[in-house]
Design a protein around this motif. Sequence first.
Motif, PDB file in Angstrom:
ATOM      1  N   LEU A 168      22.895  10.159  32.041  1.00  0.00           N
ATOM      2  CA  LEU A 168      22.078  10.439  30.861  1.00  0.00           C
ATOM      3  C   LEU A 168      20.859   9.524  30.866  1.00  0.00           C
ATOM      4  N   THR A 169      19.713  10.099  30.562  1.00  0.00           N
ATOM      5  CA  THR A 169      18.521   9.260  30.413  1.00  0.00           C
ATOM      6  C   THR A 169      17.563   9.889  29.416  1.00  0.00           C
ATOM      7  N   GLY A 170      16.500   9.130  29.081  1.00  0.00           N
ATOM      8  CA  GLY A 170      15.487   9.658  28.171  1.00  0.00           C
ATOM      9  C   GLY A 170      14.427  10.395  28.970  1.00  0.00           C
ATOM     10  N   ALA A 171      13.935  11.502  28.425  1.00  0.00           N
ATOM     11  CA  ALA A 171      12.933  12.301  29.145  1.00  0.00           C
ATOM     12  C   ALA A 171      11.687  11.471  29.448  1.00  0.00           C
ATOM     13  N   ASP A 172      11.408  10.455  28.610  1.00  0.00           N
ATOM     14  CA  ASP A 172      10.181   9.668  28.800  1.00  0.00           C
ATOM     15  C   ASP A 172      10.445   8.312  29.447  1.00  0.00           C
ATOM     16  N   ASP A 173      11.611   8.127  30.026  1.00  0.00           N
ATOM     17  CA  ASP A 173      11.899   6.861  30.712  1.00  0.00           C
ATOM     18  C   ASP A 173      11.211   6.895  32.078  1.00  0.00           C
ATOM     19  N   GLN A 174      10.186   6.046  32.241  1.00  0.00           N
ATOM     20  CA  GLN A 174       9.348   6.087  33.455  1.00  0.00           C
ATOM     21  C   GLN A 174      10.042   5.464  34.660  1.00  0.00           C
ATOM     22  N   ASN A 175      11.022   4.602  34.419  1.00  0.00           N
ATOM     23  CA  ASN A 175      11.647   3.880  35.535  1.00  0.00           C
ATOM     24  C   ASN A 175      13.021   4.437  35.912  1.00  0.00           C
ATOM     25  N   SER A 176      13.783   4.815  34.914  1.00  0.00           N
ATOM     26  CA  SER A 176      15.084   5.460  35.193  1.00  0.00           C
ATOM     27  C   SER A 176      14.877   6.927  34.829  1.00  0.00           C
ATOM     28  N   THR A 177      14.280   7.649  35.728  1.00  0.00           N
ATOM     29  CA  THR A 177      13.694   8.943  35.382  1.00  0.00           C
ATOM     30  C   THR A 177      14.732  10.079  35.293  1.00  0.00           C
ATOM     31  N   PRO A 178      14.376  11.163  34.583  1.00  0.00           N
ATOM     32  CA  PRO A 178      15.239  12.350  34.552  1.00  0.00           C
ATOM     33  C   PRO A 178      15.545  12.862  35.955  1.00  0.00           C
ATOM     34  N   GLN A 179      14.546  12.735  36.843  1.00  0.00           N
ATOM     35  CA  GLN A 179      14.766  13.214  38.219  1.00  0.00           C
ATOM     36  C   GLN A 179      15.890  12.416  38.890  1.00  0.00           C
ATOM     37  N   MET A 180      15.894  11.097  38.641  1.00  0.00           N
ATOM     38  CA  MET A 180      16.965  10.260  39.213  1.00  0.00           C
ATOM     39  C   MET A 180      18.328  10.692  38.663  1.00  0.00           C
ATOM     40  N   ALA A 181      18.374  10.951  37.344  1.00  0.00           N
ATOM     41  CA  ALA A 181      19.649  11.369  36.725  1.00  0.00           C
ATOM     42  C   ALA A 181      20.137  12.658  37.381  1.00  0.00           C
ATOM     43  N   THR A 182      19.218  13.581  37.616  1.00  0.00           N
ATOM     44  CA  THR A 182      19.594  14.863  38.214  1.00  0.00           C
ATOM     45  C   THR A 182      20.081  14.662  39.650  1.00  0.00           C
ATOM     46  N   GLN A 183      19.384  13.783  40.374  1.00  0.00           N
ATOM     47  CA  GLN A 183      19.793  13.538  41.777  1.00  0.00           C
ATOM     48  C   GLN A 183      21.185  12.907  41.820  1.00  0.00           C
ATOM     49  N   MET A 184      21.452  11.959  40.907  1.00  0.00           N
ATOM     50  CA  MET A 184      22.778  11.320  40.892  1.00  0.00           C
ATOM     51  C   MET A 184      23.858  12.357  40.582  1.00  0.00           C
ATOM     52  N   ALA A 185      23.545  13.244  39.618  1.00  0.00           N
ATOM     53  CA  ALA A 185      24.530  14.272  39.254  1.00  0.00           C
ATOM     54  C   ALA A 185      24.828  15.170  40.447  1.00  0.00           C
ATOM     55  N   LYS A 186      23.781  15.474  41.219  1.00  0.00           N
ATOM     56  CA  LYS A 186      23.980  16.344  42.391  1.00  0.00           C
ATOM     57  C   LYS A 186      24.804  15.648  43.457  1.00  0.00           C
ATOM     58  N   ALA A 187      24.611  14.311  43.565  1.00  0.00           N
ATOM     59  CA  ALA A 187      25.298  13.567  44.623  1.00  0.00           C
ATOM     60  C   ALA A 187      26.759  13.281  44.278  1.00  0.00           C
TER      61      ALA A 187
END
Length: 575
Positions: A209-228
């Motif tokens: 889970l992350t905030g859509a506007d978190d520039q450092n722990s980005t939504p893209q990172m959250a999605t990649q972790m979920a995929k992995a």
Amino acid sequence: MTLPILPRCKTPSGAAYVERGSGEPLLLLHGVGMRAQAWQPQLEALSSAARVIALDLPGHGASNALSGTPDLRNFVSWFAGVVDELALDRFSLIGHSMGALIAAGYAVTYPERLTRLALFNAVYKRDHAARCAVQARAAEILRGHFDRNAPLSRWFAPNEQESPAYQSVQQFLHAVDKSGYAAAYQAFAEGDSVYADDFAHITCPALFLTGADDQNSTPQMATQMAKATPQGRAIIINGHRHMVNLTAPLQVNGILLDWLKASCENNNMSTVFDARALRDAFGAFLTGVTVVTSTDQQGKPLGFTANSFSSVSLEPPLLSVCLAKTASSYPVFSQTTHFAVNILGEEQKALSNTFARPSEDRFAGVNWQLSENGSPILKDTAAWFDCSVYQRIEAGDHLLLLGEVKAFNNSGKTGLGYARGAYFTPAQTENRLLEHTLGSTQIALVAERDGQLLLLPDNKNGWQLPALVKTQMQTAQQLPQRFAEHLGVAVQMGLLYSLYDDTQSGQQHIVYRANLGQGAVNNGKWFAINNLPLTAINSSAERDILKRYTQESRLGNFGIYLGDQHQGQVHTVTA
Ligand SMILES: Cc1cc2nc3c(=O)[nH]c(=O)nc-3n(C[C@H](O)[C@H](O)[C@H](O)COP(=O)(O)O)c2cc1C
């Protein structure tokens, strides 16, 4: 400034923690510079469902400093030791930021010990620029330059500076031990890649889970972790940055309570589906588009685009809509007493987009007014319903809102359609079609009122559909008015019913369904739909149209005929 310290317990090795509630254990790990209190909203809310233990990281709060080198693996070993000291066999684990890196490291090393895992605002495989930036900050801190305010500008939006969350985090940063902070930051700066290639080992259901506007722990990172991760799921909270558990506590707690409630077998079931594939399959269902509106406690209007609208009951008059718990308007809709559902018309695609995209003020430039019940009603919609909240039902990652209709309006306009992720405009499409047809086109109506059809005499002692030729009007918009003049009663045009060429005369025929208003007609006769004078319909094409109408009206399921006067095909309306 004194910071109230929550009463702590300590393990024999000197790890401090706050404990609340009873039942299945749930451990919480905070981020760099924070302390157990940074979980305050979760400590309160989750203690009804679990035995919640929030730890102070080494060198933070009241915990002893880390012994050994300040790298992530050492933090993970520290945590594994604390788990053993607490004699926990299996437990759920949530980590935020640096705490998430430790939690991930623990999860890949000891997967059998975890029931569930949630990583909040975690970093994962930073890109080159982000890596350089964090390493530069770590080097500064090592040199003894620790600007206690710098993280605040990354973690919070400028307009959040007065918020209690900002104030608390500022206090935590000002109270943190400098060397404890420096050690954790070194591990944090390098920690995004240490366990990143091992997420496949995480066997329990895992939430990222992350905030859509978190520039450092980005939504893209959250999605990649979920995929992995075999049972990974990403949730992005709109309108929030790094301290999402403090800035969006209602949303986060709602998500976590569901996460705790779901048994792991259920979780296994739900993650069997690819969320995208499931959403695409739901999208096969054709819907209209609504904007659901309400006001917050200060009276500020807010709303979101929704196609989850459904009529529910006539007595009492009820309708329903579903709102994602991650939506920025969720905190308001989870408490409001009233809301309105505005069904958009075909010309209102832009409004649908406005209310689906992030914006400071979605109502700027929108024509609206408050209803008697206090909810915003948008202008020029197909229909609107002004509601009081009848019931709120927690439904997975959405909130199901049941509204009792207090007032409504129906403009008679055709609604905007939505299917498979795209808008469609049935009446506009038909009008465009009509405008491109030849001047000699004949436009006829299957004109219904109260279960009867109006037929006009033809010049061969038979009956025919009411009709006009296209040359009698300039644009398709004039159709209802021209037919009203022709027939003497109001005409509400329905959808296209039949389109065929007469190959003998060369004339094109377009037939619409229509509803006629009350009053005496100028001409013609009413016939019951199931008792039409078919033998007295001289045009074979019209006879077929009426036969089909009789059959289809029994089911209320109308198709469109395309062809010529002899042969063609009936298509479903969605085709
Ligand atoms: C056609 C369409 C239908 C939508 N239907 C829903 C819905 O039924 N429920 C929902 O929560 N979000 C729905 N959304 C998404 C929300 O409108 C969008 O995510 C939300 O407005 C974002 O709000 P926020 O930026 O304030 O968090 C829909 C979006 C579109 C374009």
